[in-house]
Design a protein around this motif. Structure first.
Motif, PDB file in Angstrom:
ATOM      1  N   TRP A 132       1.121  -1.102  -0.246  1.00 58.14           N
ATOM      2  CA  TRP A 132      -0.089   0.545   0.350  1.00 58.14           C
ATOM      3  C   TRP A 132       0.694   1.288   0.001  1.00 58.14           C
ATOM      4  O   TRP A 132       0.743   2.334  -0.981  1.00 58.14           O
ATOM      5  N   THR A 170      -3.922  -0.005 -10.154  1.00 55.03           N
ATOM      6  CA  THR A 170      -3.296  -0.662  -8.738  1.00 55.03           C
ATOM      7  C   THR A 170      -3.629  -0.796  -7.557  1.00 55.03           C
ATOM      8  O   THR A 170      -3.043  -2.131  -6.399  1.00 55.03           O
ATOM      9  N   THR A 171      -4.218   0.228  -7.495  1.00 52.22           N
ATOM     10  CA  THR A 171      -5.623   0.447  -5.750  1.00 52.22           C
ATOM     11  C   THR A 171      -6.305  -0.917  -6.049  1.00 52.22           C
ATOM     12  O   THR A 171      -6.462  -1.601  -5.210  1.00 52.22           O
ATOM     13  N   ALA A 172      -7.373  -1.375  -6.737  1.00 55.09           N
ATOM     14  CA  ALA A 172      -8.331  -2.137  -7.227  1.00 55.09           C
ATOM     15  C   ALA A 172      -7.701  -3.639  -7.128  1.00 55.09           C
ATOM     16  O   ALA A 172      -8.177  -4.266  -6.190  1.00 55.09           O
ATOM     17  N   TRP A 174      -4.846  -4.213  -5.548  1.00 51.36           N
ATOM     18  CA  TRP A 174      -3.873  -4.522  -4.712  1.00 51.36           C
ATOM     19  C   TRP A 174      -5.419  -4.960  -3.901  1.00 51.36           C
ATOM     20  O   TRP A 174      -5.270  -5.699  -3.133  1.00 51.36           O
ATOM     21  N   ALA A 175      -6.599  -4.412  -3.451  1.00 47.40           N
ATOM     22  CA  ALA A 175      -7.568  -4.743  -2.616  1.00 47.40           C
ATOM     23  C   ALA A 175      -8.204  -5.994  -3.262  1.00 47.40           C
ATOM     24  O   ALA A 175      -8.877  -6.684  -2.181  1.00 47.40           O
ATOM     25  N   LEU A 176      -8.466  -6.167  -4.017  1.00 42.27           N
ATOM     26  CA  LEU A 176      -8.953  -7.231  -4.732  1.00 42.27           C
ATOM     27  C   LEU A 176      -7.967  -8.511  -3.793  1.00 42.27           C
ATOM     28  O   LEU A 176      -8.390  -9.572  -3.215  1.00 42.27           O
ATOM     29  N   ALA A 178      -5.474  -8.168  -1.245  1.00 42.77           N
ATOM     30  CA  ALA A 178      -5.598  -8.647  -0.582  1.00 42.77           C
ATOM     31  C   ALA A 178      -6.323  -9.122   0.455  1.00 42.77           C
ATOM     32  O   ALA A 178      -6.368  -9.866   1.523  1.00 42.77           O
ATOM     33  N   GLY A 179      -7.955  -8.892  -0.110  1.00 42.90           N
ATOM     34  CA  GLY A 179      -9.022  -9.176   0.213  1.00 42.90           C
ATOM     35  C   GLY A 179      -9.588 -10.743   0.431  1.00 42.90           C
ATOM     36  O   GLY A 179     -11.077 -10.728   0.381  1.00 42.90           O
ATOM     37  N   ASN A 180      -8.912 -11.942  -0.917  1.00 41.35           N
ATOM     38  CA  ASN A 180      -9.566 -12.602  -1.277  1.00 41.35           C
ATOM     39  C   ASN A 180      -8.515 -13.776  -0.756  1.00 41.35           C
ATOM     40  O   ASN A 180      -6.760 -13.395  -0.366  1.00 41.35           O
ATOM     41  N   GLY A 190      -7.801  -9.038  -9.189  1.00 42.44           N
ATOM     42  CA  GLY A 190      -6.518  -8.501  -8.671  1.00 42.44           C
ATOM     43  C   GLY A 190      -5.235  -8.613  -9.076  1.00 42.44           C
ATOM     44  O   GLY A 190      -5.050  -7.401  -9.553  1.00 42.44           O
TER      45      GLY A 190
END
Length: 488
Positions: A132, A170-172, A174-176, A178-180, A190
């Motif tokens: 992040w 890149t934001t979307a 890494w969010a996908l 890291a969150g799955n 992601g």
């Protein structure tokens, strides 16, 4: 985690920030340049000290002894490892040399305070390992060039659109991821978004028009400092390499290889010097990605070596073009200029840095290019052939530009065009580094080999693997044999 003996990292980041505040208050451009040079020199000294301190500790990872940001965020924010250790002084050196070589004809067009802000952001990016943090700092680093374009009343839509797309992907992504759960469809999506965002930031075709637009409308110094550290490769190593599947990395490698050959061909037919340099740099930065995506230690080591050599040699090459521009204005490659009689030092430096970028024997790029070719051949013989074709086209383009600018005619000028003392100092310093890295390559290769080992270990850790595949074992054996043949 091991502690550095002194807070070199935070000082290297803090010094240019303080310098930017101080320089912004100075209205006289010449005086602002002198003060900016002092702060850039302090930053360079701190970055070199951090590098030396890290290697003296013989530790895989280190952070500042008194980390003020760790008290705020509850953990180390800025660290130094084998990958970032030489990149920090290289980035600081590029800024110092660019500011040093800025002549009076350019001081009113080049913002010294924003240059120091960009340097602080860049050093913070290279000193950050948290995903992040890397994404946020890379996005923030796009703001100073955009502000310069706005202040110069130049078009900003192409640059802003590509950089916004890079930041959003890149934001979307890494969010996908890291969150799955790893291996899930959302995590794979992601990873795909991350790869797309990083490719845009690296300028891989067809998403490369933002770079030509930047060189066309921004000052040469700002564009040079924004692209030559190749932070897109840093994003690739920190965000993509550990998590991407093998097939995805090979796809990125093929796209990068196509970009390297395409950009080399485009550099050969350009009729304007800035666009020529832009395509030359695109080709070389794509070759760095080819080495990084080889998925074997020898190719990865070669990619990391080429990263350093391209950053150093093409920065010197760009500074030479910038110095000529400051005397003659925008340069055309449609005709012969015959400038060698007026500026022989710049002509010799132009040729040296250009040949160093393509891996000419005896220069810093030679060993790295050989390792990239060897690593690419292990992936597929045709890939190695394409790498050689790209290097050959780049070499022809460099010689073509040299003959167009420095030979073929007589240039008549009523004022002296010879290199000034700051330019001679910058040329001499960069020449020494380029030749020293070529004549004594083993320290650099050993450092990049250790960094490649850490990257491969991080990839195995993310993927839950243990040990090396047969291909990795074979390439590691070749690299060890290279190390043995060329001394300790």
């Amino acid at each position: 985690m091991t502690e550095l003996r002194f807070d070199w990292l935070e000082l290297a980041i803090l010094a240019p920030l303080l310098g930017a505040i101080w320089t912004a208050r100075i209205r006289d451009p010449d005086r602002a340049r002198r003060h900016c040079l002092v702060f850039a020199g302090i930053t360079l000294a701190c970055a070199v000290a951090a590098w030396l301190d890290f290697h003296a500790l013989h530790a895989p990872l280190a952070h500042d002894r008194w980390d003020a940001l760790a008290m705020v965020f509850g953990g180390e924010v800025f660290v130094i490892d084998e990958l970032s250790a030489p990149l920090l002084p290289l980035a600081a050196l590029l800024y110092f040399m660019t500011i040093l070589a800025t002549l009076r004809t350019k001081v009113r067009r080049f913002s010294f305070s924003w240059a120091l802000v960009s340097e602080a952001i860049l050093l913070a990016t290279l000193g950050c390992r948290a995903p992040w943090g890397v994404i946020a700092l890379l996005a923030i680093g796009t703001i100073p060039p955009w502000i310069e374009l706005r202040s110069r009343r130049k078009p900003t839509r192409v640059f802003a659109l590509h950089m916004a797309l890079f930041a959003g992907l890149t934001t979307a992504g890494w969010a996908l991821f890291a969150g799955n759960a790893p291996g899930s469809t959302a995590a794979l999506c992601g990873a795909g978004l991350l790869m797309a965002g990083v490719l845009i930031r690296c300028g891989v075709a067809p998403a490369h028009c933002w770079m030509t637009d930047l060189f066309e409308h921004a000052s040469f110094g700002t564009a040079l400092l924004f692209v030559t550290p190749i932070v897109g490769a840093y994003a690739t190593v920190r965000l993509v390499l550990p998590i991407a599947p093998d097939w995805a990395l090979r796809s990125i490698g093929l796209i990068s290889l196509a970009t390297a050959v395409y950009a080399a061909g485009m550099a050969l037919v350009q009729r304007e010097a800035r666009r020529f340099f832009c395509y030359l740099f695109l080709s070389h930065s794509a070759l760095v990605l080819v080495g990084l995506e080889c998925l074997n230690p020898i190719g990865l080591t070669g990619g990391l070596c080429v990263w350093l050599s391209v950053g150093l040699s093409l920065a010197g090459f760009g500074l030479t073009l910038r110095a000529i521009e400051s005397r003659t204005g925008r340069l055309s490659l449609a005709g012969y200029h015959g400038l060698y009689d007026h500026m022989p030092i710049l002509g010799a430096f132009f040729l040296l840095t250009g040949l160093a970028s393509i891996g000419f024997p005896g220069t810093i790029g030679f060993v790295g290019t050989e390792l990239v070719v060897e690593g690419a051949v292990q992936v597929h013989p045709h890939v190695g052939i394409a790498v050689v074709i790209a290097a050959a086209l780049n070499g022809i383009a460099v010689l073509h530009a040299f003959f167009r600018l420095f030979t073929g005619g007589r240039h008549v000028s009523s004022i002296p065009l010879r290199a000034r003392l700051p330019e001679r100092v910058a040329a001499l310093a960069l020449t020494a580094l380029i030749l020293a890295g070529g004549l004594f390559p083993q320290p650099g290769v050993s450092s990049r080999r250790r960094a490649a080992g850490e990257i491969m270990a991080a990839r195995r850790e993310w993927r839950g693997e243990r040990g090396m595949s047969r291909r990795e074992t074979a390439s590691a054996t070749i690299l060890e044999q290279f190390h043995t043949d060329h001394g300790p």
